[in-house]
Design a protein around this motif. Structure first.
Motif, PDB file in Angstrom:
ATOM      1  N   LEU A 164      37.100  42.386  26.654  1.00 29.15           N
ATOM      2  CA  LEU A 164      37.572  41.245  27.456  1.00 29.15           C
ATOM      3  C   LEU A 164      37.053  39.909  26.956  1.00 29.15           C
ATOM      4  O   LEU A 164      35.852  39.773  26.684  1.00 29.15           O
ATOM      5  N   GLY A 165      37.954  38.937  26.897  1.00 29.27           N
ATOM      6  CA  GLY A 165      37.520  37.581  26.550  1.00 29.27           C
ATOM      7  C   GLY A 165      38.648  36.792  25.923  1.00 29.27           C
ATOM      8  O   GLY A 165      39.725  37.329  25.661  1.00 29.27           O
ATOM      9  N   PHE A 166      38.401  35.510  25.655  1.00 32.22           N
ATOM     10  CA  PHE A 166      39.445  34.711  25.021  1.00 32.22           C
ATOM     11  C   PHE A 166      39.505  34.992  23.511  1.00 32.22           C
ATOM     12  O   PHE A 166      40.555  35.089  22.920  1.00 32.22           O
ATOM     13  N   PHE A 167      38.354  35.069  22.892  1.00 36.58           N
ATOM     14  CA  PHE A 167      38.238  35.461  21.475  1.00 36.58           C
ATOM     15  C   PHE A 167      38.895  34.471  20.511  1.00 36.58           C
ATOM     16  O   PHE A 167      39.723  34.848  19.686  1.00 36.58           O
ATOM     17  N   ILE A 197      44.538  24.822  31.937  1.00 35.73           N
ATOM     18  CA  ILE A 197      44.976  24.991  33.330  1.00 35.73           C
ATOM     19  C   ILE A 197      43.901  24.510  34.307  1.00 35.73           C
ATOM     20  O   ILE A 197      44.196  23.895  35.317  1.00 35.73           O
ATOM     21  N   ILE A 198      42.642  24.838  33.977  1.00 39.06           N
ATOM     22  CA  ILE A 198      41.526  24.499  34.858  1.00 39.06           C
ATOM     23  C   ILE A 198      40.766  23.343  34.230  1.00 39.06           C
ATOM     24  O   ILE A 198      40.502  23.380  33.023  1.00 39.06           O
ATOM     25  N   PRO A 199      40.410  22.319  35.017  1.00 40.71           N
ATOM     26  CA  PRO A 199      39.634  21.239  34.409  1.00 40.71           C
ATOM     27  C   PRO A 199      38.292  21.782  33.899  1.00 40.71           C
ATOM     28  O   PRO A 199      37.550  22.396  34.651  1.00 40.71           O
ATOM     29  N   ALA A 253      48.520  30.653  39.089  1.00 45.22           N
ATOM     30  CA  ALA A 253      48.516  31.844  39.953  1.00 45.22           C
ATOM     31  C   ALA A 253      47.443  32.828  39.471  1.00 45.22           C
ATOM     32  O   ALA A 253      46.698  33.395  40.278  1.00 45.22           O
ATOM     33  N   PHE A 254      47.326  32.999  38.157  1.00 40.25           N
ATOM     34  CA  PHE A 254      46.336  33.936  37.610  1.00 40.25           C
ATOM     35  C   PHE A 254      44.916  33.399  37.822  1.00 40.25           C
ATOM     36  O   PHE A 254      44.011  34.136  38.206  1.00 40.25           O
ATOM     37  N   ALA A 255      44.737  32.111  37.600  1.00 43.61           N
ATOM     38  CA  ALA A 255      43.389  31.518  37.723  1.00 43.61           C
ATOM     39  C   ALA A 255      42.851  31.627  39.152  1.00 43.61           C
ATOM     40  O   ALA A 255      41.638  31.637  39.357  1.00 43.61           O
ATOM     41  N   LYS A 256      43.757  31.719  40.132  1.00 47.49           N
ATOM     42  CA  LYS A 256      43.332  31.773  41.539  1.00 47.49           C
ATOM     43  C   LYS A 256      42.910  33.163  41.985  1.00 47.49           C
ATOM     44  O   LYS A 256      42.398  33.331  43.093  1.00 47.49           O
ATOM     45  N   ASP A 313      27.935  36.778  28.635  1.00 50.15           N
ATOM     46  CA  ASP A 313      28.334  35.577  29.391  1.00 50.15           C
ATOM     47  C   ASP A 313      29.798  35.571  29.811  1.00 50.15           C
ATOM     48  O   ASP A 313      30.323  34.538  30.214  1.00 50.15           O
ATOM     49  N   PHE A 314      30.458  36.726  29.748  1.00 51.19           N
ATOM     50  CA  PHE A 314      31.869  36.769  30.164  1.00 51.19           C
ATOM     51  C   PHE A 314      31.972  36.520  31.670  1.00 51.19           C
ATOM     52  O   PHE A 314      31.202  37.065  32.456  1.00 51.19           O
ATOM     53  N   SER A 315      32.930  35.683  32.073  1.00 51.77           N
ATOM     54  CA  SER A 315      33.140  35.455  33.495  1.00 51.77           C
ATOM     55  C   SER A 315      34.629  35.601  33.809  1.00 51.77           C
ATOM     56  O   SER A 315      35.474  35.462  32.924  1.00 51.77           O
ATOM     57  N   PHE A 316      34.932  35.916  35.055  1.00 47.87           N
ATOM     58  CA  PHE A 316      36.331  36.165  35.422  1.00 47.87           C
ATOM     59  C   PHE A 316      36.516  35.892  36.918  1.00 47.87           C
ATOM     60  O   PHE A 316      35.556  35.905  37.690  1.00 47.87           O
ATOM     61  N   GLY A 317      37.761  35.652  37.298  1.00 48.29           N
ATOM     62  CA  GLY A 317      38.078  35.430  38.705  1.00 48.29           C
ATOM     63  C   GLY A 317      37.835  33.992  39.118  1.00 48.29           C
ATOM     64  O   GLY A 317      37.171  33.227  38.418  1.00 48.29           O
ATOM     65  N   PHE A 318      38.395  33.635  40.293  1.00 47.65           N
ATOM     66  CA  PHE A 318      38.359  32.259  40.775  1.00 47.65           C
ATOM     67  C   PHE A 318      36.974  31.637  40.594  1.00 47.65           C
ATOM     68  O   PHE A 318      35.964  32.206  40.971  1.00 47.65           O
ATOM     69  N   LYS A 319      36.979  30.453  39.978  1.00 46.36           N
ATOM     70  CA  LYS A 319      35.754  29.693  39.674  1.00 46.36           C
ATOM     71  C   LYS A 319      34.748  30.501  38.854  1.00 46.36           C
ATOM     72  O   LYS A 319      33.539  30.235  38.902  1.00 46.36           O
ATOM     73  N   GLY A 320      35.258  31.480  38.106  1.00 45.15           N
ATOM     74  CA  GLY A 320      34.370  32.271  37.255  1.00 45.15           C
ATOM     75  C   GLY A 320      33.299  33.013  38.049  1.00 45.15           C
ATOM     76  O   GLY A 320      32.183  33.200  37.567  1.00 45.15           O
TER      77      GLY A 320
HETATM   78  C1  LIG Z   1      41.412  36.197  36.794  1.00 47.23           C
HETATM   79  C2  LIG Z   1      40.629  35.061  36.183  1.00 47.23           C
HETATM   80  C3  LIG Z   1      40.489  33.898  36.912  1.00 47.23           C
HETATM   81  C4  LIG Z   1      39.746  32.835  36.406  1.00 47.23           C
HETATM   82  N1  LIG Z   1      39.573  31.727  37.163  1.00 47.23           N
HETATM   83  C5  LIG Z   1      38.764  30.740  36.707  1.00 47.23           C
HETATM   84  C6  LIG Z   1      38.473  29.596  37.501  1.00 47.23           C
HETATM   85  O1  LIG Z   1      38.958  29.456  38.630  1.00 47.23           O
HETATM   86  N2  LIG Z   1      37.671  28.637  36.989  1.00 47.23           N
HETATM   87  C7  LIG Z   1      37.123  28.748  35.722  1.00 47.23           C
HETATM   88  O2  LIG Z   1      36.387  27.872  35.295  1.00 47.23           O
HETATM   89  N3  LIG Z   1      37.392  29.812  34.945  1.00 47.23           N
HETATM   90  C8  LIG Z   1      38.181  30.809  35.410  1.00 47.23           C
HETATM   91  N4  LIG Z   1      38.447  31.876  34.607  1.00 47.23           N
HETATM   92  C9  LIG Z   1      38.099  31.787  33.182  1.00 47.23           C
HETATM   93  C10 LIG Z   1      36.858  32.493  32.831  1.00 47.23           C
HETATM   94  O3  LIG Z   1      35.761  31.773  33.392  1.00 47.23           O
HETATM   95  C11 LIG Z   1      36.729  32.597  31.302  1.00 47.23           C
HETATM   96  O4  LIG Z   1      36.797  31.331  30.701  1.00 47.23           O
HETATM   97  C12 LIG Z   1      37.834  33.434  30.685  1.00 47.23           C
HETATM   98  O5  LIG Z   1      37.867  34.658  31.352  1.00 47.23           O
HETATM   99  C13 LIG Z   1      37.607  33.669  29.191  1.00 47.23           C
HETATM  100  O6  LIG Z   1      36.376  34.296  29.036  1.00 47.23           O
HETATM  101  P1  LIG Z   1      35.471  33.994  27.792  1.00 47.23           P
HETATM  102  O7  LIG Z   1      35.410  32.502  27.731  1.00 47.23           O
HETATM  103  O8  LIG Z   1      34.155  34.641  28.065  1.00 47.23           O
HETATM  104  O9  LIG Z   1      36.216  34.627  26.677  1.00 47.23           O
HETATM  105  C14 LIG Z   1      39.170  32.948  35.107  1.00 47.23           C
HETATM  106  C15 LIG Z   1      39.346  34.116  34.365  1.00 47.23           C
HETATM  107  C16 LIG Z   1      40.055  35.174  34.873  1.00 47.23           C
HETATM  108  C17 LIG Z   1      40.193  36.425  34.058  1.00 47.23           C
END
Ligand SMILES: Cc1cc2nc3c(=O)[nH]c(=O)nc-3n(C[C@H](O)[C@H](O)[C@H](O)COP(=O)(O)O)c2cc1C
Ligand SMILES: Nc1ncnc2c1ncn2[C@@H]1O[C@H](COP(=O)(O)OP(=O)(O)O)[C@@H](O)[C@H]1O
Length: 277
Positions: A24-27, A64-66, A101-104, A128-135
């Motif tokens: 998982l990740g942007f890569f 999409i997200i600031p 929609a996905f970011a939320k 340091d991978f993060s996911f879901g609203f606001k990471g």
């Molecule tokens: C379902 C989902 C929702 C996300 N929502 C947000 C968000 O609301 N705010 C944010 O800063 N990043 C959000 N992210 C982005 C993640 O913080 C992260 O940048 C992205 O998953 C890529 O991960 P990486 O940078 O570790 O590769 C979201 C990611 C996913 C998968």
């Protein structure tokens, strides 16, 4: 490698899925930190006799997200990423459209629909991978959200010269023209692919390059690959407007619209543009 584009809301019946290990990740760039994630995921897939899948997003979440910095040019645009991932042994590439929609999605919704429903049996990502609203989802709570449906491997920080290897670091080396410093972090010289846009009587060709982040303006020693042959040369980058010119040594000429892959070796000084080494 099979590439599967998906967009929220997922119509799961129509997605071609199979039990898998998911990286998982942007890569962006597929640097040595990313390569470690994929190597680890491959090992897990082989141990468990599962397909090796990778999930990435498009466009970059910062569109999409600031975020602090907006990424609009890539170290590896999607086509380049596809080529590298296939070579690294990835069998299924999920490209999720990163839209509002996905970011939320909450971390729990992301895990339910994009990991459990896609039959992920083991997830691999960096510390340091993060996911879901606001990471809000992270590697500390991913297994909990998975409710036992999959195992989790967290890859520790890959560092060089006391710094985390990251796409941001490689971007800053490009911005300062320090292309010879890149291989330590990327695992290879930085490469971009473009097309010969114009060529006149001179041997200086204009190259059109789309989507890639380019080094800082200046003159660089390069090697260029065209139709499986490799040539040495120099490349000049102008900004405002951005233009890229390539001169190949030994009077090699390129054809109009020919695909050219440029490998950036090091920054040089202007007189070498005229005087091949
Ligand atoms: C379902 C989902 C929702 C996300 N929502 C947000 C968000 O609301 N705010 C944010 O800063 N990043 C959000 N992210 C982005 C993640 O913080 C992260 O940048 C992205 O998953 C890529 O991960 P990486 O940078 O570790 O590769 C979201 C990611 C996913 C998968
Ligand atoms: N230096 C590193 N060490 C370990 N894992 C990393 C490293 N850099 C990135 N990763 C992991 O690779 C995946 C893609 O990360 P991404 O955020 O796209 O990379 P970057 O931080 O280079 O922009 C994520 O799972 C992330 O945690």
């Amino acid at each position: 490698m099979e590439t599967i584009h998906v967009q929220h809301p997922l119509n799961i019946e129509r997605v071609n899925k199979e039990p898998c290990v998911m990286a998982l990740g942007f890569f962006d760039g597929l640097h040595i930190g990313h390569q470690e994630i994929i190597r680890t995921a491959k090992k897990r897939a082989e141990e468990r006799n599962l397909a090796l899948a990778l999930m990435t997003f498009s466009p970059h979440p910062s569109q999409i997200i600031p975020m602090k910095k907006k990424v609009d040019h890539y170290l590896s645009p999607l086509e380049a990423k596809r080529g590298i991932l296939a070579k690294l042994g990835v069998q299924k590439l999920y490209v999720v459209t990163f839209d509002h929609a996905f970011a939320k999605l909450t971390p729990a919704e992301f895990v339910d629909h994009y990991l459990i429903d896609l039959q992920c049996r083991h997830a691999v990502a960096g510390f340091d991978f993060s996911f879901g609203f606001k990471g809000q989802g992270n590697m500390g709570n991913l297994a909990e959200f998975g409710k036992g449906a999959f195992g989790v491997t967290t890859v520790p920080k890959v560092e060089r010269q006391g710094q985390k290897v990251s796409s941001t670091l490689i971007r800053s080396l490009l911005a300062s023209g320090n292309v010879n410093g890149i291989p330590e972090f990327l695992g290879d010289f930085y490469k971009v692919t473009g097309q010969i846009a114009k060529h006149g009587d001179s041997e200086c060709h204009e190259v059109r390059i789309e989507d890639y982040l380019l080094p800082h303006k200046g003159i660089y020693e390069i090697s260029a690959e065209m139709a499986d042959a490799v040539y040495n040369g120099v490349c000049m980058i102008e900004d405002d407007p951005i233009k890229v010119y390539v001169k190949l040594f030994n009077s090699v000429k390129a054809r109009h619209k020919e695909t050219i892959q440029i490998k950036w070796i090091k920054k040089t000084s202007s007189h070498r543009m005229l005087q091949p080494v």
